[in-house]
Design an enzyme around this catalytic site. Sequence first.
Site, PDB file in Angstrom:
ATOM      1  N   LYS A  13       7.072   6.511  -4.322  1.00  0.00           N
ATOM      2  CA  LYS A  13       7.869   6.263  -5.536  1.00  0.00           C
ATOM      3  C   LYS A  13       7.041   5.640  -6.651  1.00  0.00           C
ATOM      4  CE  LYS A  13      10.881   3.450  -3.886  1.00  0.00           C
ATOM      5  NZ  LYS A  13      10.335   3.278  -2.546  1.00  0.00           N
ATOM      6  N   ARG A  88      19.371  -0.563  -4.444  1.00  0.00           N
ATOM      7  CA  ARG A  88      19.040  -0.510  -3.019  1.00  0.00           C
ATOM      8  C   ARG A  88      20.277  -0.444  -2.134  1.00  0.00           C
ATOM      9  NH1 ARG A  88      13.632  -2.480  -1.553  1.00  0.00           N
ATOM     10  NH2 ARG A  88      12.536  -2.948  -3.479  1.00  0.00           N
ATOM     11  N   ARG A 127      -2.314   2.091   4.495  1.00  0.00           N
ATOM     12  CA  ARG A 127      -2.368   1.240   3.304  1.00  0.00           C
ATOM     13  C   ARG A 127      -2.587  -0.220   3.704  1.00  0.00           C
ATOM     14  NH1 ARG A 127       2.794   1.868  -0.356  1.00  0.00           N
ATOM     15  NH2 ARG A 127       3.702   0.501   1.195  1.00  0.00           N
ATOM     16  N   ARG A 133      -3.708  -6.051   5.303  1.00  0.00           N
ATOM     17  CA  ARG A 133      -2.409  -6.683   5.542  1.00  0.00           C
ATOM     18  C   ARG A 133      -2.029  -6.509   6.997  1.00  0.00           C
ATOM     19  NH1 ARG A 133       1.692  -4.662   1.056  1.00  0.00           N
ATOM     20  NH2 ARG A 133       3.044  -5.713   2.524  1.00  0.00           N
ATOM     21  N   ARG A 144      11.721  -1.818   8.811  1.00  0.00           N
ATOM     22  CA  ARG A 144      11.981  -1.711   7.366  1.00  0.00           C
ATOM     23  C   ARG A 144      12.578  -0.357   7.008  1.00  0.00           C
ATOM     24  NH1 ARG A 144       6.304  -2.979   5.212  1.00  0.00           N
ATOM     25  NH2 ARG A 144       7.061  -1.925   3.361  1.00  0.00           N
TER      26      ARG A 144
END
Length: 192
Positions: A13, A88, A127, A133, A144
């Site tokens: 997105k 959302r 990513r 991370r 998620r």
Amino acid sequence: MRLVLLGPPGSGKGTQAVRLKEHLQVPHISTGDLLRAEVAAGSALGREASAVMARGELVSDEILLGMLESRFSRDDTKGGFILDGYPRNLAQADALNTLLERIGQPMDAAVQLDVPSELLVERIAGRAQAEGRADDTPESVRTRLKVYSDQTAPVVDFFRQRGKLSVVDGVGSLDEVFTRIISALQPVPAVG
């Protein structure tokens, strides 16, 4: 063009929103960026949001909607905007629709980027590794994605029921996905 981009984490997105901003010549509005900017500017809504976040709570839909209304009042949104990451949930979609109708800027379209869950897990894991991370484990990403699916499915239906939704295949090169989005935004010629 007033456009909402929908899609789970890792669907592209944000990347596509940047490209669409240039193509459509309208601002890209991310509620996360908007929230950070309002807090940094010390606006009344920013101070209210900062106090909520300092308590470890989520910023209310009412505060976010107030920030969006303020943002929509700027001249650069008169020709439209791209919303990324909002709404959302169904309550946000309904409140956004009501706000946009009230200010005379109804939503033109919603595009949902469709990407298989396992590919999303791979993308986010890649990513996360590239950015160092450790919190984006495959398990946390799947959680998620489930939360996104549970909360956002009604939003997808909200736009579908209003005839505003286009579902676009989000798998392929950046250019391929961008071309699909642009095609989905073209008006359908009238028959007869």
